[in-house]
Scaffold this active site. Structure first.
Site, PDB file in Angstrom:
ATOM      1  N   GLN A 231       6.210 -17.997  44.147  1.00  0.00           N
ATOM      2  CA  GLN A 231       6.500 -18.004  45.577  1.00  0.00           C
ATOM      3  C   GLN A 231       7.757 -18.790  45.907  1.00  0.00           C
ATOM      4  O   GLN A 231       8.192 -18.787  47.052  1.00  0.00           O
ATOM      5  CB  GLN A 231       5.309 -18.615  46.347  1.00  0.00           C
ATOM      6  CG  GLN A 231       4.038 -17.797  46.296  1.00  0.00           C
ATOM      7  CD  GLN A 231       2.883 -18.519  46.959  1.00  0.00           C
ATOM      8  OE1 GLN A 231       1.841 -18.704  46.345  1.00  0.00           O
ATOM      9  NE2 GLN A 231       3.032 -18.938  48.206  1.00  0.00           N
ATOM     10  N   PHE A 262      -1.234 -16.917  47.662  1.00  0.00           N
ATOM     11  CA  PHE A 262      -2.053 -17.803  48.490  1.00  0.00           C
ATOM     12  C   PHE A 262      -1.686 -19.283  48.354  1.00  0.00           C
ATOM     13  O   PHE A 262      -2.495 -20.157  48.628  1.00  0.00           O
ATOM     14  CB  PHE A 262      -3.544 -17.622  48.188  1.00  0.00           C
ATOM     15  CG  PHE A 262      -4.001 -16.192  48.193  1.00  0.00           C
ATOM     16  CD1 PHE A 262      -3.939 -15.433  49.349  1.00  0.00           C
ATOM     17  CD2 PHE A 262      -4.475 -15.598  47.041  1.00  0.00           C
ATOM     18  CE1 PHE A 262      -4.341 -14.109  49.357  1.00  0.00           C
ATOM     19  CE2 PHE A 262      -4.885 -14.271  47.035  1.00  0.00           C
ATOM     20  CZ  PHE A 262      -4.824 -13.527  48.194  1.00  0.00           C
ATOM     21  N   GLU A 266       3.214 -21.478  44.414  1.00  0.00           N
ATOM     22  CA  GLU A 266       4.335 -22.203  45.018  1.00  0.00           C
ATOM     23  C   GLU A 266       4.908 -23.219  44.039  1.00  0.00           C
ATOM     24  O   GLU A 266       6.110 -23.275  43.807  1.00  0.00           O
ATOM     25  CB  GLU A 266       3.898 -22.891  46.309  1.00  0.00           C
ATOM     26  CG  GLU A 266       5.045 -23.583  47.020  1.00  0.00           C
ATOM     27  CD  GLU A 266       4.671 -24.132  48.382  1.00  0.00           C
ATOM     28  OE1 GLU A 266       5.436 -24.952  48.914  1.00  0.00           O
ATOM     29  OE2 GLU A 266       3.610 -23.761  48.925  1.00  0.00           O
ATOM     30  N   ARG A 344      -0.668 -32.388  56.572  1.00  0.00           N
ATOM     31  CA  ARG A 344      -0.966 -31.253  57.457  1.00  0.00           C
ATOM     32  C   ARG A 344      -2.431 -31.252  57.868  1.00  0.00           C
ATOM     33  O   ARG A 344      -2.771 -30.786  58.963  1.00  0.00           O
ATOM     34  CB  ARG A 344      -0.584 -29.931  56.787  1.00  0.00           C
ATOM     35  CG  ARG A 344      -0.716 -28.732  57.719  1.00  0.00           C
ATOM     36  CD  ARG A 344      -0.156 -27.461  57.100  1.00  0.00           C
ATOM     37  NE  ARG A 344       1.278 -27.336  57.263  1.00  0.00           N
ATOM     38  CZ  ARG A 344       1.868 -26.658  58.246  1.00  0.00           C
ATOM     39  NH1 ARG A 344       1.121 -26.098  59.198  1.00  0.00           N
ATOM     40  NH2 ARG A 344       3.168 -26.559  58.309  1.00  0.00           N
ATOM     41  N   ARG A 376      -3.474 -21.420  51.104  1.00  0.00           N
ATOM     42  CA  ARG A 376      -3.353 -20.832  52.443  1.00  0.00           C
ATOM     43  C   ARG A 376      -3.907 -21.771  53.526  1.00  0.00           C
ATOM     44  O   ARG A 376      -5.088 -22.078  53.570  1.00  0.00           O
ATOM     45  CB  ARG A 376      -4.105 -19.512  52.458  1.00  0.00           C
ATOM     46  CG  ARG A 376      -3.814 -18.629  53.645  1.00  0.00           C
ATOM     47  CD  ARG A 376      -4.529 -17.308  53.481  1.00  0.00           C
ATOM     48  NE  ARG A 376      -4.068 -16.308  54.420  1.00  0.00           N
ATOM     49  CZ  ARG A 376      -4.425 -15.018  54.374  1.00  0.00           C
ATOM     50  NH1 ARG A 376      -5.237 -14.603  53.428  1.00  0.00           N
ATOM     51  NH2 ARG A 376      -3.964 -14.170  55.262  1.00  0.00           N
ATOM     52  N   PHE A 378      -2.699 -24.884  53.778  1.00  0.00           N
ATOM     53  CA  PHE A 378      -2.019 -26.104  53.334  1.00  0.00           C
ATOM     54  C   PHE A 378      -2.638 -27.382  53.904  1.00  0.00           C
ATOM     55  O   PHE A 378      -1.968 -28.275  54.386  1.00  0.00           O
ATOM     56  CB  PHE A 378      -0.545 -26.012  53.741  1.00  0.00           C
ATOM     57  CG  PHE A 378       0.399 -26.760  52.845  1.00  0.00           C
ATOM     58  CD1 PHE A 378       0.735 -26.264  51.605  1.00  0.00           C
ATOM     59  CD2 PHE A 378       0.975 -27.940  53.249  1.00  0.00           C
ATOM     60  CE1 PHE A 378       1.629 -26.935  50.780  1.00  0.00           C
ATOM     61  CE2 PHE A 378       1.857 -28.641  52.424  1.00  0.00           C
ATOM     62  CZ  PHE A 378       2.191 -28.122  51.195  1.00  0.00           C
ATOM     63  N   THR A 476       6.525 -28.934  57.281  1.00  0.00           N
ATOM     64  CA  THR A 476       6.646 -30.318  57.737  1.00  0.00           C
ATOM     65  C   THR A 476       7.752 -31.049  56.987  1.00  0.00           C
ATOM     66  O   THR A 476       8.244 -32.073  57.456  1.00  0.00           O
ATOM     67  CB  THR A 476       5.308 -31.064  57.581  1.00  0.00           C
ATOM     68  OG1 THR A 476       4.833 -30.907  56.240  1.00  0.00           O
ATOM     69  CG2 THR A 476       4.279 -30.486  58.549  1.00  0.00           C
ATOM     70  N   GLU A 747      -1.245 -17.837  57.671  1.00  0.00           N
ATOM     71  CA  GLU A 747      -2.296 -18.835  57.494  1.00  0.00           C
ATOM     72  C   GLU A 747      -3.271 -18.971  58.658  1.00  0.00           C
ATOM     73  O   GLU A 747      -4.466 -19.199  58.439  1.00  0.00           O
ATOM     74  CB  GLU A 747      -1.646 -20.194  57.216  1.00  0.00           C
ATOM     75  CG  GLU A 747      -0.885 -20.235  55.915  1.00  0.00           C
ATOM     76  CD  GLU A 747      -0.063 -21.508  55.775  1.00  0.00           C
ATOM     77  OE1 GLU A 747      -0.194 -22.176  54.739  1.00  0.00           O
ATOM     78  OE2 GLU A 747       0.699 -21.830  56.696  1.00  0.00           O
TER      79      GLU A 747
END
Length: 798
Positions: A231, A262, A266, A344, A376, A378, A476, A747
């Site tokens: 990703q 998902f 990443e 988050r 998904r 986060f 963020t 998300e």
């Protein structure tokens, strides 16, 4: 299953403001003719025919070698000896590599913590950590050889759970964060009513259909080309360069599509890519690493599991006065993305509700388990689960309908618009959406009927709940809120688009095609999306945080706008008309009174030496965040929605059946309603699975026992709601100038699964005549439901 329904919000009382009074977007050029077309997924035919190419489907280069990792069998230990002679002597083995064979830096920490060695050195920190890799002429030979290693360990104390980490005073993998506003201690002490409690929220395996995979091919003078199921191609590029000790311009990473991500690809895709590149560098041959499902699940991180302690003050009418929360998370053996994930969670521990006095604190705890990572939402879903537990507790304490408690505490106007991180909520529509959905699905009458029916049903109990979502959209980490694109127009009028986002099945490429179609006035067959590659668009951000369409769409639009402006200037000069008389239409380009084809205009511009290629760039405006003060505007805007779920639980077996779900979701001015509805349906199912059946189990040795489809249950077709109604909120374009005034739909819909958890809790509450909060932890598996039912039955019934 669902359909798009035109809906106008009718306020139930004077306190609820209609959408038309919220103000209208200020840029009509962006809104006019928005790309709200349900174009089919650009790879749909290839998906269903099996022609879509994934990493393991690519033709194998001549001389390809296969890479398999050798994994630790201890959760925390010192390596005393590592005997790999039998591995090297095994049939088909070409060579075996350890950390000593890494030419550059043996580190793949995505946040620069230097706490995540690519291959273990002296210490192993979790069961399943890669220690060495086997390179062989055949994947099966490599797998067999990897089992022949003889490793002697000195076991060290292992911390596996949040409770153990707290008791041992475990180290933190990231700095703790505190968000606060007002004086929460004073407000709690003065509150007419007060309660406290704790909720345990389980983790979740990503379970992408395509496992982690990478193919690396060495080139001349140190070049390395890597095809990776990632990703974040740029981060993978940087990691490979870092491990091989060469500049990034020698490494190219490419990805056409993933079979799901998902968040699990990443950062977690970096290790397979780096190991494949390491093998290619050592052998001078192309190398492929495709993780077996068991190895994948044992090696890679999951959604963080949390324990949230809460202390709440409120009054007799259900108005919240103060909230104090501590959110502790099992982060695993290294930092990975745990810091921003837990941040988050704090950002979303208010969900759609205003807390007059508030304090949120985080505990990112280090454990000897897989390094938990992006998933998904986060961390947002975990924070929202905690917020909804608070609402539920207050409802039982006051005897109110939980929906009424929700409506009384949603963000409103004036002083009720400030979040715990001091951002002003300018677009709150949670009350309106909940009110409209409650009317559409007849929530209150159904709730009354279910309660009546439960009194006559000894074994099957039914429950219903309606929950909202307010989800912040933006990374963020402010610097990630940027994107690039590259657009080429060829002399035959066909268009090629490349952007920095990745396609994992969510339809991002399709939406980028639609932007080009709309802006140039072309049909689908005239626009082609190429594979995402760091060789075309550099320095990309991860496709994550629901920002793929927002960021890359605006970058693509920027590139197209530059080309269009050149064409407009050329046409105006060539045909001696005003620039305003040049319009791009579906039937062609209107040039004054004439209508010419797009290819004809392009060819004429080419012969006039007009550039038909351009890059594009976009950075999100208005955002800022200071983690030292816990203040700022980390999100460009919020996405909203609400879900009503009705469930039935079997008190003999603990099984749950989802009878009906109604969802009303805010996608702004949707870029593609069909794809967005598909995302909402899939997100809901994934969220409901997380909260009801997906259970991660480690044994006392730290070995993940739920490491295959045989032991880890995800939702199947039979687990879908019997009735499933999904609608997009219409006539509510985004207030902010996003791409065609759309809103992110990656998300936020995941959170709609929380309605199922709340409905199960409502059904269990019938065992005590709805007087005691069941305090249901997650996942609410049959075993968990039966334990909760037994505990509730042991209490006196009023």
């Amino acid at each position: 299953m669902g359909e798009t329904v035109k809906m106008q919000i009718s306020p139930a009382d004077a306190d609820v403001k209609p959408f038309e009074n919220r103000g209208t977007p200020s840029d009509p050029a962006i809104i006019e003719g928005g790309a709200s077309t349900s174009l089919k997924h650009e790879s749909a035919r290839m998906h269903v025919s099996g022609e879509a190419t994934y990493i393991d489907d690519m033709p194998e280069p001549r001389g390809l070698v296969h890479v398999v990792p050798g994994l630790s069998t201890k959760a925390h230990a010192r390596i005393l000896s590592l005997d790999l002679d039998a591995v090297r002597a095994a049939p088909g083995v070409i060579c075996v590599l350890t950390h000593k064979d890494v030419p550059g830096h043996n580190q793949v920490s995505p946040v620069g913590k230097n706490d995540e060695p690519l291959l273990a050195e002296d210490i192993v920190s979790y069961y399943g950590q890669p220690i060495f890799i086997v390179i062989a002429d055949d994947r099966q030979n490599a797998r067999k050889a990897a089992q022949l290693a003889r490793i002697t360990y000195e076991e060290l104390p292992a911390i596996l759970t949040i409770a153990q980490a707290r008791e041992a005073g475990s180290a933190l993998v990231w700095r703790p964060l505190e968000m606060k506003r007002g004086n929460v201690d004073t407000a709690l002490s003065k509150a007419p009513k007060r309660l406290n409690g704790s909720i345990t929220i389980g983790g979740q395996e990503h379970f992408y259909l395509e496992g982690q995979a990478a193919l690396a091919q060495p080139g001349e003078e140190g070049e390395m080309r890597v095809w990776s199921s990632t990703q974040h191609p740029t981060e993978t590029q940087h990691m490979v360069a870092h491990v091989l000790d060469r500049p990034s311009n020698l490494v190219t990473v490419e990805i056409r599509r993933m079979g799901g991500g998902f968040g699990g690809k990443e950062t977690q895709a970096n290790t397979p890519a780096c190991l494949a590149a390491l093998a290619a560098n050592a052998t001078g041959r192309a190398a492929k690493m495709r993780l077996d499902r068991d190895d994948d699940m044992i090696m890679t991180g999951k959604r963080h599991d949390f324990v949230v302690d809460y202390d709440v003050g409120f009054d007799e009418t259900g108005h919240i006065l103060a909230v104090d929360m501590v959110l502790a998370a099992r982060c695993g053996w290294s930092a990975d993305l745990s810091g921003p994930v837990i941040d988050r969670a704090l950002f979303h521990a208010d969900n759609a509700y205003f807390y007059p006095d508030v304090r949120f604190r985080s505990e990112p705890l280090k454990t000897n388990t897989q390094s938990n990572t992006a998933y998904r939402g986060f961390g947002g879903p975990q924070g929202i689960v905690a917020a909804e537990r608070v609402i539920e507790e207050i409802a039982f304490a006051t005897g109110l309908d939980p929906l009424d408690v929700r409506l009384r505490n949603t963000y409103g106007t004036g002083s009720r618009d400030i979040t715990p991180y001091h951002m002003t909520v300018e677009d709150s529509i949670a009350s309106e959406i909940m009110t409209q959905l409650a009317e559409n699905c007849d929530y209150r009458a159904r709730r009354h009927a279910l309660r009546a029916s439960n009194t006559h049903s000894p074994y099957i109990r039914r429950g219903i709940a309606l929950t909202p979502v307010k989800f912040g959209i933006s990374f963020t980490a402010t610097h990630y809120n940027q994107a690039g694109a590259l657009v080429h127009v060829y002399t035959d009028g066909s268009v090629q688009v490349n952007h920095g986002g990745t396609e994992m099945g969510q339809g991002l490429h399709t939406k980028m095609v639609q932007i080009a179609m709309r802006e140039f006035g072309l049909t689908e067959d005239r626009v082609r999306i190429t594979a995402t590659t760091t060789g075309k668009v550099p320095n990309t951000s991860a496709t994550a945080a629901s920002s793929g369409a927002d960021l890359n769409g605006m970058a693509v639009l920027d590139a197209i706008s530059k080309i269009k402006q050149r064409l407009v200037c050329f046409a105006a000069e060539h045909w001696e008309i005003a620039e305003g008389d040049v319009l791009f239409l579906p039937e062609g380009v209107q040039v004054g009174e004439a209508l010419i084809s797009f290819p004809a205009l392009v060819k004429a511009a080419y012969f006039a030496r007009v550039s038909l290629s351009s890059n594009g760039f976009y950075k999100t405006p208005k955002i800022s965040w200071n983690p030292d003060t816990g203040r700022g505007r980390p999100f460009y805007y919020f996405a909203y929605g609400a879900a009503c779920a009705e469930v039935a639980i079997d008190l003999l077996t603990g099984e749950t059946r989802i009878e009906r779900v109604d969802i009303l979701h805010d996608a702004g001015q949707s870029l593609n309603p069909a794809i967005d509805i598909g995302q909402i349906e899939g997100g809901f199912i994934q969220g409901a699975g997380w909260l009801t059946m997906e259970e991660l189990v480690w044994d006392k040795a730290g070995h993940l026992r739920t490491h295959a489809p045989s032991t880890y249950k995800i939702p199947a077709c039979s687990d879908r709601p019997r009735i499933f109604n999904v609608s997009l909120l219409e006539a509510a374009p985004n207030r902010e100038a996003t791409i065609f005034r759309s809103k992110a739909v990656g998300e936020p819909p995941f959170v709609h699964g929380v309605a199922v958890l709340q409905a199960i809790s409502d059904a269990l509450a019938s065992l005590n005549n709805y007087t005691v909060c069941p305090q249901l932890d997650t996942p609410a598996t049959p075993e968990c439901i039966l334990r909760t039912a037994e505990r509730l039955r042991a209490l006196p019934v009023p």
